[in-house]
Design an enzyme around this catalytic site. Structure first.
Site, PDB file in Angstrom:
ATOM      1  N   LYS A 122      32.385  72.619 110.057  1.00  0.00           N
ATOM      2  CA  LYS A 122      31.471  71.600 110.582  1.00  0.00           C
ATOM      3  C   LYS A 122      31.385  71.707 112.102  1.00  0.00           C
ATOM      4  O   LYS A 122      32.288  72.242 112.747  1.00  0.00           O
ATOM      5  CB  LYS A 122      32.012  70.201 110.248  1.00  0.00           C
ATOM      6  CG  LYS A 122      31.907  69.804 108.801  1.00  0.00           C
ATOM      7  CD  LYS A 122      32.411  68.374 108.607  1.00  0.00           C
ATOM      8  CE  LYS A 122      32.326  67.935 107.158  1.00  0.00           C
ATOM      9  NZ  LYS A 122      30.958  67.842 106.627  1.00  0.00           N
ATOM     10  N   ARG A 138      32.656  67.761  95.425  1.00  0.00           N
ATOM     11  CA  ARG A 138      32.217  67.977  94.045  1.00  0.00           C
ATOM     12  C   ARG A 138      33.151  68.926  93.306  1.00  0.00           C
ATOM     13  O   ARG A 138      33.294  68.845  92.089  1.00  0.00           O
ATOM     14  CB  ARG A 138      30.770  68.490  94.050  1.00  0.00           C
ATOM     15  CG  ARG A 138      30.593  69.772  94.797  1.00  0.00           C
ATOM     16  CD  ARG A 138      29.166  70.020  95.243  1.00  0.00           C
ATOM     17  NE  ARG A 138      28.764  69.166  96.365  1.00  0.00           N
ATOM     18  CZ  ARG A 138      27.548  69.144  96.909  1.00  0.00           C
ATOM     19  NH1 ARG A 138      26.604  69.942  96.447  1.00  0.00           N
ATOM     20  NH2 ARG A 138      27.272  68.351  97.903  1.00  0.00           N
TER      21      ARG A 138
HETATM   22  N1  BES Z   1      32.374  64.794 103.448  1.00  0.00           N
HETATM   23  C1  BES Z   1      31.097  65.367 103.559  1.00  0.00           C
HETATM   24  C2  BES Z   1      29.960  64.352 103.435  1.00  0.00           C
HETATM   25  C3  BES Z   1      29.862  63.329 104.522  1.00  0.00           C
HETATM   26  C4  BES Z   1      29.027  63.521 105.590  1.00  0.00           C
HETATM   27  C5  BES Z   1      30.561  62.140 104.433  1.00  0.00           C
HETATM   28  C6  BES Z   1      28.928  62.553 106.572  1.00  0.00           C
HETATM   29  C7  BES Z   1      30.463  61.161 105.411  1.00  0.00           C
HETATM   30  C8  BES Z   1      29.635  61.372 106.477  1.00  0.00           C
HETATM   31  C9  BES Z   1      30.897  66.412 102.471  1.00  0.00           C
HETATM   32  O1  BES Z   1      32.030  67.095 102.086  1.00  0.00           O
HETATM   33  C10 BES Z   1      29.946  67.436 102.997  1.00  0.00           C
HETATM   34  O2  BES Z   1      30.296  68.091 103.925  1.00  0.00           O
HETATM   35  N2  BES Z   1      28.772  67.507 102.371  1.00  0.00           N
HETATM   36  C11 BES Z   1      27.769  68.451 102.764  1.00  0.00           C
HETATM   37  C12 BES Z   1      27.278  69.162 101.529  1.00  0.00           C
HETATM   38  C13 BES Z   1      26.433  70.369 101.820  1.00  0.00           C
HETATM   39  C14 BES Z   1      27.260  71.457 102.452  1.00  0.00           C
HETATM   40  C15 BES Z   1      25.824  70.849 100.524  1.00  0.00           C
HETATM   41  C16 BES Z   1      26.640  67.693 103.428  1.00  0.00           C
HETATM   42  O3  BES Z   1      26.277  66.614 102.969  1.00  0.00           O
HETATM   43  O4  BES Z   1      26.135  68.178 104.427  1.00  0.00           O
HETATM   44 MN    MN Z   2      32.471  68.752 103.249  1.00  0.00          MN
END
Ligand code: BES
Ligand code: MN
Ligand code: ZN
Length: 520
Positions: free
Chosen positions: A298, A372
């Site tokens: 990230k 997931r």
């Molecule tokens: N933990 C994150 C989602 C999240 C984002 C929670 C912001 C709280 C605040 C999750 O694991 C994630 O990174 N999701 C990605 C999925 C994508 C890579 C398909 C997302 O939502 O960008």
């Molecule tokens: Mn994630």
């Protein structure tokens, strides 16, 4: 002093019944009592007012004892009595502070509205003093609920929270609240044997979600839960370590945990409040103790918030705590897959293929779509081992859900719209609102992989539904299944009535209500 005596005299006449029940329960920093007659020894008085121009009940008594000063002050401050309006008057009727709360509403107040009022009172009082001793009168309340005062106390308790363990000076003082009510035993029972545990469950969830990743890794989460549940009846805690996961072929959960020096765990809390053979309700919560994104790293913006990527698991633990403490006659199993998503030389990579407990495989498109993955193995295990009658999963799963619904609603995904509509009323009843997003056959098409059975993300849109489709692949089609994506609601950037900013412990009230409505 004169005022106090005048008031005391009037009150003695006004409340003919003597003190029948006085009982109090103390917790760390809140003490709530319900009594049936006025006690004016406190420095703060809280009053509920609907019509400042036509005072009734105790407000009227106060107005008379202060020679109409009370109503004069209300109109001087333009107090309208509108629902949610709060004002503090000083030095009236012998009290240092008199907090007036507007409760005018067309319809009788609901439980969440009463909880919000309690939260507003907590916020107002704590802005005046660190330690609070208040008497709260609810005689003018327009509510259908008999336990309205207990609901206000619950809302107060929810708001009376601060995560200050890492601060030299602690923010919150002690609150001693005395509610004057008609039905002492009913309110007392509702608060002491039920709602206060729910508030404690929410606070426990916030504690876990606020804890930095360095001190809350999978095994640390397990230990915090074991400590919290010590001595509670009908609880059994089971912890699967790496060896157990290997035996169960949980390659998805193991894969996500691989890049961290802290091994993953699958924490299971079994609560048997009903007959042994009764099929349980299964609650599975995402427990990523820190989400860096893994190799699909990230950016740094707000990455610190990913310490709360275990909010779903924390909410499951908080819910079980509340249900078990009040001894609800129901069987519930809480499953918390716990892992830290780190980039490391042995971390999983995009393009890797993981085996799942189901026997199918998942190709990794992004190591940042990890929630997931851990939930897939957890929900499969839940069905195999516990044969639940209903399955709910709760997760900070996608930024997509947060963008669509923001702070107001958690995303709700089920296999059919009618069921979603049924579930929406649980949100309204509990004060934690949900709004449906779809699950379409095309979403399953989007996660077909060229080299494995499925892949962990699609082309991008619609992200929340794609995430749900991955998990749904591991859930029996005939099982009532509820997916909650709480990425938008779990963390507050500003205070709300029932929670200060930060983790709000979202989901405990919702799941608690779901369990109440699905008891055998
Ligand atoms: N933990 C994150 C989602 C999240 C984002 C929670 C912001 C709280 C605040 C999750 O694991 C994630 O990174 N999701 C990605 C999925 C994508 C890579 C398909 C997302 O939502 O960008
Ligand atoms: Mn994630
Ligand atoms: Zn995540």
């Amino acid at each position: 002093m004169k005022n106090i005596q005048a008031l005391a005299g009037l009150l003695a006449k006004f409340f003919a019944i003597s003190l029948l029940f006085v009982s109090s329960v103390s917790f760390a920093n809140i003490d709530v009592r319900f009594v049936d007659s006025m006690d004016d020894s406190k420095n703060t008085l809280v009053l509920v007012v609907n019509e400042p121009g036509a005072l009734t009940g105790y407000s009227k008594t106060l107005n008379e004892s202060t020679e109409q000063n009370f109503s004069a002050l209300l109109s001087l401050n333009n107090f309208t009595g509108k629902f949610g309006e709060v004002q503090t008057l000083q030095l009236i009727g012998g009290f240092e502070h008199v907090v007036v709360v507007g409760t005018q509403n067309d319809l009788p107040l609901t439980a969440p509205e009463l909880q919000n009022l309690g939260g507003k009172i907590a916020a107002t009082l704590s802005s005046k003093n660190k330690d609070i001793e208040a008497i709260i009168l609810t005689d003018n309340l327009n509510a259908e609920l008999d336990d309205a005062a207990a609901q206000i106390a619950f809302g107060y308790h929810l708001r009376h929270y601060s995560f200050d363990k890492y601060k030299a000076s602690k923010a919150d003082g002690k609150s001693s609240l005395t509610f004057v009510v008609n039905n002492v035993s009913l309110n007392q029972n509702a608060y002491e044997n039920d709602l206060r545990f729910l508030a404690e469950g929410v606070h426990f969830t916030r504690d876990l979600a606020s804890e930095p990743g360095m001190s809350l890794y999978p095994q640390a989460f397990v230990e915090r839960v074991k400590e919290k549940f010590k001595g509670i009846d009908n609880i059994n805690i089971d912890v699967l370590d790496v060896r157990d996961m290997e035996k169960n072929n949980m390659g998805a959960l193991l894969g996500v945990g691989k890049g961290s020096i802290h091994d993953p765990r699958l924490l299971v809390i079994e609560y048997t409040g009903a007959k042994k053979g009764e099929a349980p309700i299964a609650l599975a919560g995402k427990g990523i103790t820190f989400d860096t994104g893994g190799i699909s790293l990230k950016g740094n913006d707000n990455m610190w918030q990913m310490k709360s990527d275990m909010s779903g698991a924390a909410a499951v633990a908080g819910t079980l705590y509340a249900i078990a403490q009040r001894g609800e006659k129901v069987n519930v199993v809480g499953l918390m897959p716990l892992a830290e998503n780190m980039p490391a030389e042995d971390a999983i990579r995009p393009g890797d293929v993981l085996n799942t407990m189901q026997g199918t495989t998942i190709e990794i498109m992004s190591t940042d779509a990890e929630g997931r993955l851990i939930l897939s193995d957890a929900v499969y295990y839940a069905q195999q081992k516990y044969k639940p009658k209903m399955l709910l999963n709760i997760a900070t799963l996608t930024g997509s859900a947060a963008r669509a619904l923001s702070d107001e609603y958690a995303a709700l995904i089920t296999r059919d719209f009618a069921f979603s509509q049924q579930i929406m009323q649980i949100g309204e009843k509990s004060g934690e609102l949900v709004w449906p997003l779809p699950l379409h056959p095309n979403h399953f098409e989007q996660i077909k992989s060229d080299i494995a059975d499925i892949k962990n993300s699609g082309a991008g849109n619609p992200g929340a539904s794609i995430g749900a489709a991955v998990i749904a692949t591991f859930v029996d089609e005939d099982l009532p299944w509820v997916h909650l994506d709480i990425a938008g609601v779990d963390w507050l950037s500003a205070d709300i009535d029932v929670a200060p900013k930060g983790s709000q412990g979202w989901g405990v009230r919702f799941m608690d209500e779901l369990v109440r409505q699905n008891k055998p």
